[in-house]
Motif scaffolding. Structure first.
Motif, PDB file in Angstrom:
ATOM      1  N   UNK A 211       4.758  47.825   4.423  1.00  0.00           N
ATOM      2  CA  UNK A 211       4.456  46.598   5.161  1.00  0.00           C
ATOM      3  C   UNK A 211       3.155  45.972   4.676  1.00  0.00           C
ATOM      4  N   UNK A 212       2.184  46.807   4.329  1.00  0.00           N
ATOM      5  CA  UNK A 212       0.928  46.281   3.794  1.00  0.00           C
ATOM      6  C   UNK A 212       1.151  45.601   2.446  1.00  0.00           C
ATOM      7  N   UNK A 213       1.990  46.224   1.634  1.00  0.00           N
ATOM      8  CA  UNK A 213       2.292  45.641   0.318  1.00  0.00           C
ATOM      9  C   UNK A 213       3.016  44.300   0.451  1.00  0.00           C
ATOM     10  N   UNK A 214       3.778  44.108   1.520  1.00  0.00           N
ATOM     11  CA  UNK A 214       4.484  42.840   1.741  1.00  0.00           C
ATOM     12  C   UNK A 214       3.570  41.753   2.287  1.00  0.00           C
ATOM     13  N   UNK A 215       2.328  42.125   2.618  1.00  0.00           N
ATOM     14  CA  UNK A 215       1.371  41.120   3.058  1.00  0.00           C
ATOM     15  C   UNK A 215       1.180  41.014   4.556  1.00  0.00           C
ATOM     16  N   UNK A 216       1.774  41.931   5.335  1.00  0.00           N
ATOM     17  CA  UNK A 216       1.582  41.894   6.784  1.00  0.00           C
ATOM     18  C   UNK A 216       0.152  42.304   7.130  1.00  0.00           C
ATOM     19  N   UNK A 217      -0.373  41.686   8.167  1.00  0.00           N
ATOM     20  CA  UNK A 217      -1.729  42.013   8.612  1.00  0.00           C
ATOM     21  C   UNK A 217      -1.747  43.382   9.280  1.00  0.00           C
ATOM     22  N   UNK A 218      -2.928  43.984   9.340  1.00  0.00           N
ATOM     23  CA  UNK A 218      -3.067  45.296   9.989  1.00  0.00           C
ATOM     24  C   UNK A 218      -2.691  45.206  11.466  1.00  0.00           C
TER      25      UNK A 218
END
Length: 313
Positions: A211-218
């Motif tokens: 999810x981080x790699x897809x650009x979602x915020x923390x």
């Protein structure tokens, strides 16, 4: 799923039976002669005949199995006997006091849940920063301070100095704020660490990295993906802390002059009113058993592994 719930219900019923046996055995095995105590409350320096009369009235001279059967039958019908000290029907006393204890425990649980989420997510959102350090310090303080000390600090600060809330009684919503904070602060500290550690572990798992790699915020990853994974663990910990809050009510209720079941239990212990002690113990144990049953059922629905196991059976 139905078979698993049926097993939990069966186990809860067995535990209730064992709870009644435990309550009866504890009171029966208490040192001293109850008949002597009651006779002397009625007449100082009671004679043997007066003591024997009390034993006849209360059935204390009958076999234990008969006494247990009579007490259990009465308890199932709502008749928990009469207080040795006041002569009041114990069932009526409990019915008037139970809402106060339930309000205290449920309100404390809500406060603990909100505060634990706030501290846990604050640490998970800003790991290693000021918010994380502050949440750790508050959790450490909360887990280290007993309820009576927390209550004394809250009363002095918010009731005596600032005069924002009353320090005793149960009239109005504001009178419950300090008791809820007192009984819920320690569980909130424990639960906040459950949230913080669970979220930290979830953020290190592959789905969070993807999810981080897809650009979602923390923030989005924590709430949408990480939070559901800690739900079973959190509910289990909340159930354990709910039981601890019932024990904590024994300290909190007298501190704020709340006339609940815990206050009645303390009076029974103080005056050796064994029928009151027996009834209060039964209420406490019943609460623990029902709470654990509800937690088990909730975890079945929250944990995918248990859901698949239930569907397979």
């Amino acid at each position: 799923m139905g078979s698993l719930i049926a097993i939990r219900l069966r186990n809860a019923a067995l535990m209730l039976v064992l709870a009644t046996l435990l309550c009866f055995a504890l009171v029966v095995s208490a040192p001293g002669n109850v008949a002597v105590l009651i006779a002397e409350l009625r007449t100082p320096k009671a004679t043997f005949e007066q003591i024997h009369k009390v034993e006849e009235e209360l059935g204390l001279n009958r076999p234990l199995i008969v006494r247990y059967g009579r007490w259990l039958t009465g308890a199932l019908e709502g008749d928990l006997g009469v207080s040795y000290k006041t002569g009041q029907n114990i069932g009526e006393a409990l019915s008037s006091r139970l809402p106060i204890t339930l309000t205290l425990v449920v309100g404390g649980a809500c406060f603990a849940t909100l505060l634990s989420f706030a501290l846990g997510f604050m640490g998970a959102l800003w790991p290693g920063r000021l918010g994380d350090i502050a949440s750790r310090v508050l959790a450490l303080l909360g887990a280290s301070m007993p309820s009576f000390f927390v209550g004394a600090l809250l009363i002095y600060g918010f009731a005596v100095q600032l005069r924002l809330f009353p320090s005793f009684g149960s009239e109005g919503l504001t009178s419950w704020v300090l008791p809820w904070m007192t009984i819920g602060f320690l569980p909130a500290a424990v639960l906040s660490r459950v949230v913080r550690v669970g979220l930290e572990e979830a953020m290190a798992r592959p789905f969070a990295l993807t999810a981080t790699a897809k650009g979602l915020s923390r923030w989005a990853i924590l709430f949408r993906h990480a939070f559901p994974t800690i739900a079973p663990t959190y509910v289990n910990a909340l159930g354990a802390q709910g039981g601890a809050m019932v024990v904590g009510a024994i300290v909190v209720e007298p501190l704020y002059a709340l006339k609940g079941v815990s206050d009645l239990f303390l009076q029974g212990v103080l005056f050796r009113d064994f029928m009151v002690v027996q009834a209060c113990l039964l209420v406490f144990l019943t609460f623990f058993i029902i709470l654990n049953l509800l937690v088990d059922i909730a975890i079945m629905f929250l944990d995918p592994k248990l859901r698949r196991q239930g569907a397979g059976s």
